[in-house]
Design a protein around this motif. Sequence first.
Motif, PDB file in Angstrom:
ATOM      1  N   TRP A 189       0.837  -1.203   0.000  1.00  0.00           N
ATOM      2  CA  TRP A 189       0.000   0.000   0.000  1.00  0.00           C
ATOM      3  C   TRP A 189       0.871   1.251   0.000  1.00  0.00           C
ATOM      4  O   TRP A 189       0.619   2.205  -0.754  1.00  0.00           O
ATOM      5  CB  TRP A 189      -0.913  -0.006   1.223  1.00  0.00           C
ATOM      6  CG  TRP A 189      -1.799   1.194   1.336  1.00  0.00           C
ATOM      7  CD1 TRP A 189      -1.547   2.362   1.989  1.00  0.00           C
ATOM      8  CD2 TRP A 189      -3.102   1.354   0.744  1.00  0.00           C
ATOM      9  NE1 TRP A 189      -2.593   3.240   1.846  1.00  0.00           N
ATOM     10  CE2 TRP A 189      -3.561   2.647   1.096  1.00  0.00           C
ATOM     11  CE3 TRP A 189      -3.910   0.524  -0.030  1.00  0.00           C
ATOM     12  CZ2 TRP A 189      -4.800   3.120   0.683  1.00  0.00           C
ATOM     13  CZ3 TRP A 189      -5.152   1.008  -0.438  1.00  0.00           C
ATOM     14  CH2 TRP A 189      -5.580   2.290  -0.079  1.00  0.00           C
ATOM     15  N   ILE A 190       1.914   1.250   0.815  1.00  0.00           N
ATOM     16  CA  ILE A 190       2.827   2.400   0.870  1.00  0.00           C
ATOM     17  C   ILE A 190       3.541   2.563  -0.471  1.00  0.00           C
ATOM     18  O   ILE A 190       3.655   3.681  -0.999  1.00  0.00           O
ATOM     19  CB  ILE A 190       3.849   2.218   2.012  1.00  0.00           C
ATOM     20  CG1 ILE A 190       3.133   2.282   3.369  1.00  0.00           C
ATOM     21  CG2 ILE A 190       4.935   3.291   1.942  1.00  0.00           C
ATOM     22  CD1 ILE A 190       4.015   1.894   4.536  1.00  0.00           C
ATOM     23  N   LYS A 191       4.018   1.452  -1.036  1.00  0.00           N
ATOM     24  CA  LYS A 191       4.702   1.527  -2.329  1.00  0.00           C
ATOM     25  C   LYS A 191       3.759   2.017  -3.422  1.00  0.00           C
ATOM     26  O   LYS A 191       4.142   2.828  -4.270  1.00  0.00           O
ATOM     27  CB  LYS A 191       5.277   0.156  -2.702  1.00  0.00           C
ATOM     28  CG  LYS A 191       6.545  -0.205  -1.960  1.00  0.00           C
ATOM     29  CD  LYS A 191       7.277  -1.349  -2.632  1.00  0.00           C
ATOM     30  CE  LYS A 191       6.546  -2.656  -2.500  1.00  0.00           C
ATOM     31  NZ  LYS A 191       7.319  -3.784  -3.067  1.00  0.00           N
ATOM     32  N   THR A 196      -1.504   8.443 -12.710  1.00  0.00           N
ATOM     33  CA  THR A 196      -2.328   7.618 -13.587  1.00  0.00           C
ATOM     34  C   THR A 196      -3.690   7.328 -12.970  1.00  0.00           C
ATOM     35  O   THR A 196      -4.718   7.319 -13.672  1.00  0.00           O
ATOM     36  CB  THR A 196      -1.607   6.293 -13.908  1.00  0.00           C
ATOM     37  OG1 THR A 196      -0.284   6.559 -14.333  1.00  0.00           O
ATOM     38  CG2 THR A 196      -2.322   5.547 -15.015  1.00  0.00           C
ATOM     39  N   MET A 197      -3.728   7.096 -11.661  1.00  0.00           N
ATOM     40  CA  MET A 197      -5.008   6.877 -10.992  1.00  0.00           C
ATOM     41  C   MET A 197      -5.884   8.134 -11.049  1.00  0.00           C
ATOM     42  O   MET A 197      -7.096   8.052 -11.286  1.00  0.00           O
ATOM     43  CB  MET A 197      -4.766   6.465  -9.540  1.00  0.00           C
ATOM     44  CG  MET A 197      -4.167   5.079  -9.372  1.00  0.00           C
ATOM     45  SD  MET A 197      -5.286   3.746  -9.855  1.00  0.00           S
ATOM     46  CE  MET A 197      -6.427   3.761  -8.474  1.00  0.00           C
ATOM     47  N   ARG A 203       4.986   8.134  -8.035  1.00  0.00           N
ATOM     48  CA  ARG A 203       4.305   9.282  -8.627  1.00  0.00           C
ATOM     49  C   ARG A 203       3.530   8.903  -9.885  1.00  0.00           C
ATOM     50  O   ARG A 203       2.406   9.370 -10.101  1.00  0.00           O
ATOM     51  CB  ARG A 203       5.327  10.365  -8.971  1.00  0.00           C
ATOM     52  CG  ARG A 203       4.714  11.645  -9.546  1.00  0.00           C
ATOM     53  CD  ARG A 203       5.774  12.695  -9.814  1.00  0.00           C
ATOM     54  NE  ARG A 203       6.484  13.045  -8.593  1.00  0.00           N
ATOM     55  CZ  ARG A 203       7.513  13.888  -8.561  1.00  0.00           C
ATOM     56  NH1 ARG A 203       7.957  14.435  -9.684  1.00  0.00           N
ATOM     57  NH2 ARG A 203       8.102  14.176  -7.419  1.00  0.00           N
ATOM     58  N   SER A 204       4.107   8.046 -10.716  1.00  0.00           N
ATOM     59  CA  SER A 204       3.432   7.677 -11.961  1.00  0.00           C
ATOM     60  C   SER A 204       2.117   6.950 -11.682  1.00  0.00           C
ATOM     61  O   SER A 204       1.134   7.127 -12.415  1.00  0.00           O
ATOM     62  CB  SER A 204       4.350   6.791 -12.816  1.00  0.00           C
ATOM     63  OG  SER A 204       4.718   5.622 -12.118  1.00  0.00           O
ATOM     64  N   ALA A 258      -2.762   0.243 -17.551  1.00  0.00           N
ATOM     65  CA  ALA A 258      -1.389   0.734 -17.396  1.00  0.00           C
ATOM     66  C   ALA A 258      -0.971   0.732 -15.935  1.00  0.00           C
ATOM     67  O   ALA A 258       0.179   0.406 -15.603  1.00  0.00           O
ATOM     68  CB  ALA A 258      -1.269   2.136 -17.982  1.00  0.00           C
ATOM     69  N   VAL A 259      -1.898   1.089 -15.036  1.00  0.00           N
ATOM     70  CA  VAL A 259      -1.588   1.060 -13.598  1.00  0.00           C
ATOM     71  C   VAL A 259      -1.211  -0.349 -13.166  1.00  0.00           C
ATOM     72  O   VAL A 259      -0.218  -0.554 -12.452  1.00  0.00           O
ATOM     73  CB  VAL A 259      -2.788   1.570 -12.772  1.00  0.00           C
ATOM     74  CG1 VAL A 259      -2.532   1.379 -11.276  1.00  0.00           C
ATOM     75  CG2 VAL A 259      -3.041   3.036 -13.057  1.00  0.00           C
ATOM     76  N   GLY A 260      -2.000  -1.331 -13.583  1.00  0.00           N
ATOM     77  CA  GLY A 260      -1.707  -2.715 -13.219  1.00  0.00           C
ATOM     78  C   GLY A 260      -0.342  -3.160 -13.688  1.00  0.00           C
ATOM     79  O   GLY A 260       0.383  -3.861 -12.970  1.00  0.00           O
ATOM     80  N   VAL A 261       0.030  -2.757 -14.892  1.00  0.00           N
ATOM     81  CA  VAL A 261       1.345  -3.128 -15.429  1.00  0.00           C
ATOM     82  C   VAL A 261       2.457  -2.444 -14.642  1.00  0.00           C
ATOM     83  O   VAL A 261       3.455  -3.073 -14.262  1.00  0.00           O
ATOM     84  CB  VAL A 261       1.434  -2.754 -16.922  1.00  0.00           C
ATOM     85  CG1 VAL A 261       2.868  -2.907 -17.423  1.00  0.00           C
ATOM     86  CG2 VAL A 261       0.495  -3.617 -17.743  1.00  0.00           C
ATOM     87  N   ILE A 262       2.293  -1.145 -14.391  1.00  0.00           N
ATOM     88  CA  ILE A 262       3.344  -0.367 -13.719  1.00  0.00           C
ATOM     89  C   ILE A 262       3.637  -0.913 -12.326  1.00  0.00           C
ATOM     90  O   ILE A 262       4.790  -0.926 -11.881  1.00  0.00           O
ATOM     91  CB  ILE A 262       2.929   1.119 -13.636  1.00  0.00           C
ATOM     92  CG1 ILE A 262       2.903   1.744 -15.031  1.00  0.00           C
ATOM     93  CG2 ILE A 262       3.881   1.905 -12.734  1.00  0.00           C
ATOM     94  CD1 ILE A 262       2.288   3.121 -15.074  1.00  0.00           C
ATOM     95  N   VAL A 263       2.604  -1.372 -11.630  1.00  0.00           N
ATOM     96  CA  VAL A 263       2.767  -1.847 -10.259  1.00  0.00           C
ATOM     97  C   VAL A 263       3.824  -2.943 -10.158  1.00  0.00           C
ATOM     98  O   VAL A 263       4.596  -2.989  -9.195  1.00  0.00           O
ATOM     99  CB  VAL A 263       1.406  -2.355  -9.708  1.00  0.00           C
ATOM    100  CG1 VAL A 263       1.590  -3.163  -8.442  1.00  0.00           C
ATOM    101  CG2 VAL A 263       0.488  -1.172  -9.436  1.00  0.00           C
ATOM    102  N   ILE A 264       3.889  -3.826 -11.162  1.00  0.00           N
ATOM    103  CA  ILE A 264       4.847  -4.933 -11.101  1.00  0.00           C
ATOM    104  C   ILE A 264       6.015  -4.737 -12.057  1.00  0.00           C
ATOM    105  O   ILE A 264       7.174  -4.917 -11.685  1.00  0.00           O
ATOM    106  CB  ILE A 264       4.140  -6.288 -11.374  1.00  0.00           C
ATOM    107  CG1 ILE A 264       5.133  -7.433 -11.225  1.00  0.00           C
ATOM    108  CG2 ILE A 264       3.468  -6.307 -12.726  1.00  0.00           C
ATOM    109  CD1 ILE A 264       5.606  -7.670  -9.819  1.00  0.00           C
TER     110      ILE A 264
END
Length: 280
Positions: free
Chosen positions: A30-32, A42-43, A37-38, A98-104
């Motif tokens: 959650w903290i990460k 994006t959210m 910032r990206s 894109a958010v889902g991809v960036i997370v990992i």
Amino acid sequence: MSATTEVKGFPQYAGTRYRVSFGGLVRSEWIKFWSVRSVVVTMVAAVVAIVGLGVLISWGTASTLANPEIGPQMAAQGVDATAISLQGAQMATLIVAAVGVIVIAGEFSTGMVRTTFVTVPGRLGAFAAKALVLAVSVAVLSAVAVLLAFLAGQALLDREGVGASLSDDGVLRALAGNVAMLVGVALAGLGVGALLRNTAGAISTVLAAIFVVPLLLMLVPESWGGDTIREYWFSNAVMNATAVTEQPQYLDVVPGLGVFAAWVVVLLGLGALSLKSRDV
């Protein structure tokens, strides 16, 4: 609590061992999630797209209906007020994917994933925590945005007498279906990101699956099973769940949601398998 022993009159301290719990992993992720910032930008862009486009398209439709030359003919053909106000949610699928991809994939590009997997050698716990944080974050923000888009859009369309209300048949289902679609697409992005480990490649793959492949499938003849393939394709399966008016060329709401969920589970499973079996 540290363990203390006596060696020739001097105290010796042994380090405390901490067990990595799933709750701790969720807090860490959650903290990460909200520190990148990206991801935050994006959210915010997803919320703006849902509300902003919904209001803009509703305003444009209301203006057209107010035109004495075009309006009556358009009204006679029927206006799906709910679908009009939720057009922004379709565009937001690009963003949450894109958010889902960036997370990992973002962690692979920066090397941060090595630190994560040293802390969690099993890897799957960290991946599950990422999925949970992503799903909850997208669900909450998209639910608020979808509701705001609907209410604002109907306020504009009501001026021309074609607005819908939350109590109308199928409206709440359509709103919930759009939220489920956004959460599912974000999780699919997470799975593909874990599988490909490249941000640009994973985003391109997910967007192609959502927007390009359905168009190509229209070229597949019925004799080759084109209709069935189109019905069960990832982005098509959930179409009737996101709309008030169901279309016969797509799966019914419940089967469609089931097929869509199966796609998401398979993609997450492939991503988890990749994390478990491949070196960092």
